[in-house]
Design a protein around this motif. Structure first.
Motif, PDB file in Angstrom:
ATOM      1  N   ARG A  37      -7.814  -1.719  69.777  1.00 10.57           N
ATOM      2  CA  ARG A  37      -9.097  -2.764  69.582  1.00 10.57           C
ATOM      3  C   ARG A  37      -8.972  -4.805  68.968  1.00 10.57           C
ATOM      4  NH1 ARG A  37     -11.977  -2.196  71.555  1.00 10.57           N
ATOM      5  NH2 ARG A  37     -10.452  -1.234  73.003  1.00 10.57           N
ATOM      6  N   LYS A  38      -8.229  -5.369  68.848  1.00 16.14           N
ATOM      7  CA  LYS A  38      -7.742  -6.534  68.430  1.00 16.14           C
ATOM      8  C   LYS A  38      -6.909  -7.634  69.277  1.00 16.14           C
ATOM      9  CE  LYS A  38      -7.797  -5.484  63.312  1.00 16.14           C
ATOM     10  NZ  LYS A  38      -7.672  -5.934  62.036  1.00 16.14           N
ATOM     11  N   ASN A  39      -7.059  -6.690  70.496  1.00 20.36           N
ATOM     12  CA  ASN A  39      -5.824  -7.684  71.625  1.00 20.36           C
ATOM     13  C   ASN A  39      -6.423  -7.220  73.156  1.00 20.36           C
ATOM     14  OD1 ASN A  39      -3.757  -9.541  72.639  1.00 20.36           O
ATOM     15  ND2 ASN A  39      -2.040  -8.243  72.328  1.00 20.36           N
ATOM     16  N   ALA A  40      -5.539  -7.735  73.995  1.00 20.97           N
ATOM     17  CA  ALA A  40      -6.208  -7.598  75.269  1.00 20.97           C
ATOM     18  C   ALA A  40      -6.227  -8.869  76.224  1.00 20.97           C
ATOM     19  CB  ALA A  40      -7.812  -7.922  75.321  1.00 20.97           C
ATOM     20  N   VAL A  41      -5.958  -8.669  78.153  1.00 21.83           N
ATOM     21  CA  VAL A  41      -5.017 -10.047  77.971  1.00 21.83           C
ATOM     22  C   VAL A  41      -5.496  -9.493  79.778  1.00 21.83           C
ATOM     23  CG1 VAL A  41      -3.227 -10.109  80.335  1.00 21.83           C
ATOM     24  CG2 VAL A  41      -2.481  -9.815  77.764  1.00 21.83           C
ATOM     25  N   GLY A  42      -5.567 -11.032  80.452  1.00 23.72           N
ATOM     26  CA  GLY A  42      -6.776 -10.611  81.043  1.00 23.72           C
ATOM     27  C   GLY A  42      -6.292 -12.208  82.470  1.00 23.72           C
ATOM     28  N   ALA A  89      -9.856  -9.987  74.187  1.00 29.98           N
ATOM     29  CA  ALA A  89     -10.560  -8.964  73.738  1.00 29.98           C
ATOM     30  C   ALA A  89     -11.976  -9.211  73.314  1.00 29.98           C
ATOM     31  CB  ALA A  89      -9.624  -8.236  71.843  1.00 29.98           C
ATOM     32  N   ALA A  90     -12.659  -9.868  72.891  1.00 33.96           N
ATOM     33  CA  ALA A  90     -13.907 -10.555  72.685  1.00 33.96           C
ATOM     34  C   ALA A  90     -14.522 -10.425  73.573  1.00 33.96           C
ATOM     35  CB  ALA A  90     -14.130 -11.322  71.499  1.00 33.96           C
ATOM     36  N   LEU A  91     -14.316 -11.050  74.794  1.00 37.22           N
ATOM     37  CA  LEU A  91     -14.155 -10.639  76.559  1.00 37.22           C
ATOM     38  C   LEU A  91     -14.603  -9.749  75.967  1.00 37.22           C
ATOM     39  CD1 LEU A  91     -13.109 -14.099  77.379  1.00 37.22           C
ATOM     40  CD2 LEU A  91     -15.191 -13.653  76.136  1.00 37.22           C
ATOM     41  N   LYS A  92     -14.147  -9.385  77.104  1.00 36.68           N
ATOM     42  CA  LYS A  92     -13.341  -7.615  77.424  1.00 36.68           C
ATOM     43  C   LYS A  92     -14.163  -6.736  76.524  1.00 36.68           C
ATOM     44  CE  LYS A  92     -11.593  -4.218  79.520  1.00 36.68           C
ATOM     45  NZ  LYS A  92     -11.608  -3.159  79.914  1.00 36.68           N
ATOM     46  N   GLU A  93     -14.483  -6.986  75.460  1.00 39.19           N
ATOM     47  CA  GLU A  93     -15.802  -5.800  75.337  1.00 39.19           C
ATOM     48  C   GLU A  93     -16.949  -6.402  75.121  1.00 39.19           C
ATOM     49  OE1 GLU A  93     -17.996  -3.521  72.290  1.00 39.19           O
ATOM     50  OE2 GLU A  93     -15.825  -3.130  73.178  1.00 39.19           O
ATOM     51  N   LEU A  94     -17.448  -7.965  75.183  1.00 37.66           N
ATOM     52  CA  LEU A  94     -18.829  -8.387  75.761  1.00 37.66           C
ATOM     53  C   LEU A  94     -18.942  -7.586  76.998  1.00 37.66           C
ATOM     54  CD1 LEU A  94     -21.063  -9.464  75.106  1.00 37.66           C
ATOM     55  CD2 LEU A  94     -20.115 -12.020  76.307  1.00 37.66           C
TER      56      LEU A  94
END
Length: 352
Positions: free
Chosen positions: A307-312, A332-337
């Motif tokens: 929930r707190k990390n992502a890679v794009g 992570a925030a962008l992915k959730e958006l």
């Protein structure tokens, strides 16, 4: 004008709502096997118990659109025939049955609602110290392994794939793997040959004990198009012209994962653009105008790592990878958006 939409995922729901906005006199019926709209991009969260992944289908459709619960058996000659033998006549149809998973015996598919529910129950029943194996090194596998590892730190989680994170390159590739390692996910770059009696067998000859084995690979599409006599590609996707119409029946549009669009891969990111183009094309054709051709345009690839990390990683329009990437909480925030925007777009028929 009567239109029927087969499938109420992102592409089908978007197409129905878009067409309702564009052709006010259209009588639109959406046919779906269940009364819910399922957010497939959240199924890994559903099975881990960190989020819901479904909403009532009626809440996702514009007023005036009819929803019918049923499974399509055949489509053609202006009629959609359901498994119960009833038929729905149409002037135009949108085939939007999505993609599916064909799990290896002994594993549970996470890319379908039924599989995710089975996996959720199986995961909840595991005692501390158990081992979960996720098969598939692509986005679905990565997100599933990370979500389970973060939600259940008392379990041992491994991901097995011929090339885990192979859909990324350079630093982005490294950040995905380091993100998994940070969640204590074991990474095994190998091919699974068999799953028997709680043991995952690898091409290298290794055998890994597993208390719950999850299948996280998209493999083909439902066979409605082929069963109906429409021409399909080797993966079973309906062959379409440049307007996304079946090459065999111009009354049938195919959108989303079940459409054989050159240059398109299985991706929720293409559902809305294809559905928008098909609905707009039909509206123009009804008016006697000629629409433009559809061409997929990619922007980025991204995966969440809990929930707190992502890679794009940014891509060129043809989906080839650029060097630029983004990571961490902001990613992570962008992915959730993006996930929320996908649901909003489907519900409103706008934004593509």
């Amino acid at each position: 004008m009567k239109a029927v939409v087969v499938g109420a995922g992102y592409a089908g729901t978007f197409a129905a709502n878009r067409l309702a906005r564009k052709v006010r006199t259209a009588e639109i019926t959406v046919v779906n096997p269940r009364p819910e709209f399922v957010e497939r991009v959240r199924l890994h969260q559903r099975l881990a118990g960190t989020a819901a992944a479904a909403a009532p289908l009626t809440s996702m459709l514009r007023p005036g659109i009819t929803s019918r619960i049923g499974t399509a058996d055949r489509i053609g000659d202006g009629t959609l025939t359901l498994e119960d033998g009833t038929g729905i006549d149409f002037d135009y149809a949108f085939l939007a049955v999505g993609s599916t998973a064909r799990p290896m015996p002994g594993s549970v598919p996470v890319g379908t609602w039924e599989g995710a529910e089975q996996a959720r129950a199986g995961l909840a029943a595991l005692p501390a110290g158990s081992t979960v194996t996720v098969i598939g090194g692509g986005a679905t596998g990565i997100e599933t392994a990370a979500e389970v590892a973060e939600a259940r730190p008392d379990l041992r989680v491994r991901i097995v794939g011929s090339s885990v994170s192979g859909g990324f390159s350079g630093r982005a590739h490294e950040r995905v793997r380091s993100g998994l390692a940070g969640l204590e996910v074991d990474i095994v770059d190998d091919r699974v040959t068999e799953v028997t009696d709680g043991v995952v067998h690898l091409r290298s000859g290794a055998a890994l004990a597993s208390d719950l084995t999850l299948w996280a690979i998209v493999s083909g599409v439902p066979d409605l198009a082929a069963r109906s006599g429409l021409r399909v590609d080797p993966e079973g996707r309906a062959l379409v012209d440049r307007y996304l119409r079946s090459v065999d029946d111009e009354r049938i549009f195919a959108v989303g994962d079940c459409a054989a669009v050159p240059g398109a891969r299985f991706a929720c990111a293409l559902a809305a653009p294809q559905a928008a183009h098909a609905a707009d094309a039909l509206a123009l054709l009804i008016e006697g105008r000629r629409p433009g051709p559809y061409a997929p345009r990619y922007v980025a690839r991204a995966v969440t790592l809990g929930r707190k990390n992502a890679v794009g990683q940014f891509t060129r329009p043809d989906d080839s990878l650029r060097r630029a990437h983004f990571t961490g909480r902001s990613a992570a925030a962008l992915k959730e958006l993006a996930s929320r925007a996908g649901k909003y777009a489907a519900r409103t028929g706008t934004g593509a």
